[in-house]
Scaffold this active site. Structure first.
Site, PDB file in Angstrom:
ATOM      1  CG  HIS A 195      -2.006  -0.956   1.231  1.00 46.61           C
ATOM      2  ND1 HIS A 195      -1.853  -2.288   0.958  1.00 46.61           N
ATOM      3  CD2 HIS A 195      -3.341  -0.768   1.449  1.00 46.61           C
ATOM      4  CE1 HIS A 195      -3.036  -2.892   1.007  1.00 46.61           C
ATOM      5  NE2 HIS A 195      -3.960  -1.992   1.310  1.00 46.61           N
ATOM      6  CD  GLU A 198      -5.344   3.805   1.962  1.00 53.64           C
ATOM      7  OE1 GLU A 198      -4.452   3.155   2.530  1.00 53.64           O
ATOM      8  OE2 GLU A 198      -6.559   3.557   2.083  1.00 53.64           O
ATOM      9  CG  ASP A 278      -9.107  -1.365   0.447  1.00 55.16           C
ATOM     10  OD1 ASP A 278      -8.331  -2.259   0.807  1.00 55.16           O
ATOM     11  OD2 ASP A 278      -8.920  -0.168   0.729  1.00 55.16           O
ATOM     12  CG  ASP A 279     -10.909  -2.900   3.784  1.00 54.29           C
ATOM     13  OD1 ASP A 279     -10.341  -3.891   4.246  1.00 54.29           O
ATOM     14  OD2 ASP A 279     -10.297  -1.875   3.404  1.00 54.29           O
TER      15      ASP A 279
END
Ligand code: ADE
Ligand code: ZN
Length: 350
Positions: A195, A198, A278-279
């Site tokens: 990641h 972000e 993602d989530d």
């Protein structure tokens, strides 16, 4: 067929999804009750799933992680996650999981793997959708814990475990210190992703590529602040796993219809962008909806959606021969869908 139906039905690959962030709210409540995990007072469970920044989101993510305890729990959440992906049109899934978030509550790594791997195999048998696993190291734990994490991953290696990730709170924990971890993972034949960009700067994207040697970048949005880096990544064909709904909760780009939204800028610049979830329940979405959002709010054309879908084949860690076959088959399949659209594609794109 209308553009929304097209966006939902187009074949997809999920490359950026966290198992713990994909737990359905009802499953979270049931598992928390079963495993005696206290959930803060709430009305609708959706109330808990409200956060305005990455650290606040990660607190709830850790709470959800705590509710998953035995191998059956891991099997259940993995199987349900794969069901949601398949229902969104995913033909293949590469997903992260956060071992440390369970170890912190006394769950042994082999217990996690037993449930997760069995669910992956069961789902492939039941629905024909293969998947691969990417244990991710929380950058908040530092390098030493990362090296111990890698030892554990290698000790319990199986064919489904194809790479490692680096996640959690990016801004205070830049990538460069993790260079020895990524070098050892590469030596062991694991793929690598991180990641970056972000909540942290473009420099984190550059260092993840140049210092960690990652195969792809998760998110990457702040690259738009560095024109030279954008040009270099276009030139090198760097892959980015972008997650539209996440940007509305953890980044400065909250409006998907804004012409300067980072994902839009990345696509317009010619970067290799893939669309991921993602989530998903934690950002009230699923993979199909992410494609609908970029079609509707970012006004991506059917051809651009096709490019994102095909790019996900290239960005995946599938074998090259499979990639070639899928590219040819998906191109024909998507072209037939485009021909079946209600309105000429030109008229649909902004
Ligand atoms: N873990 C789960 N989702 C994440 C995100 N968007 N950023 C960092 N770590 C995460
Ligand atoms: Zn993520």
């Amino acid at each position: 067929m209308d553009i929304e139906t097209f966006a939902r039905r187009i074949p997809k690959i999920e490359l950026h999804l966290h198992l713990e962030g994909a737990v359905r709210p009802a499953t979270f409540v049931e598992l928390a009750r079963k495993n005696h995990v206290d959930i803060p007072p709430h009305g609708e469970i959706a109330e808990l799933y409200r956060y305005d920044n990455l650290p606040d989101f990660l607190k709830i993510y850790d709470l959800v992680s705590r509710s998953i305890r035995d191998a059956d729990d891991f099997h259940r959440v993995t199987y349900e996650m794969l069901e949601s992906c398949a229902d969104s049109g995913a033909r293949y899934v590469e997903f992260f999981f956060s071992a440390h978030a369970h170890q912190a509550h006394g769950v042994a790594y082999p217990t996690m793997l037993t449930g997760i791997l069995a669910a992956m195999r069961d789902f492939e048998t039941d629905r024909g959708v293969p998947s691969r696993l990417i244990p991710a190291h929380s950058r908040e734990l530092g390098l030493q814990r990362g090296l111990e994490f890698l030892d554990m991953v290698l000790e319990h290696r199986s064919d489904e475990i194809i790479g490692i990730g680096l996640d959690y709170n990016e801004a205070p924990f830049p990538p460069a210190p993790f260079q020895p971890l990524f070098e050892r993972a590469a030596d062991a034949g694991l793929r690598r992703t991180a990641h970056a960009g972000e909540s942290g700067p473009a420099e984190n994207v550059r260092d993840s590529l140049a210092v960690l040697g990652v195969d792809r970048i998760d998110h990457g949005y702040h690259i738009v602040d560095d024109a030279e880096l954008v040009a270099a990544c276009v030139e090198q064909g760097t892959f980015f796993t972008c997650c539209p709904s996440t940007t509305t909760g953890t980044t400065i780009w909250r409006d998907l219809s804004a012409p300067d939204h980072a994902i839009k800028q990345m696509i317009d610049a010619g970067l290799n962008v893939t669309i991921n979830s993602d989530d998903p329940p934690m950002f009230r979405t699923d993979l199909a909806n992410e494609f609908v959002l970029v079609a509707r709010d970012m006004k991506l054309s059917p051809e651009q959606l096709k490019t994102c879908a095909l790019t996900s084949i290239d960005a995946s860690w599938l074998d090259d021969s499979v990639k070639r076959d899928w590219r040819a088959a998906w191109t024909a399949e998507i072209d037939a869908m485009i021909a079946d659209l209600d309105t000429a594609p030109e008229a649909l794109s902004a």
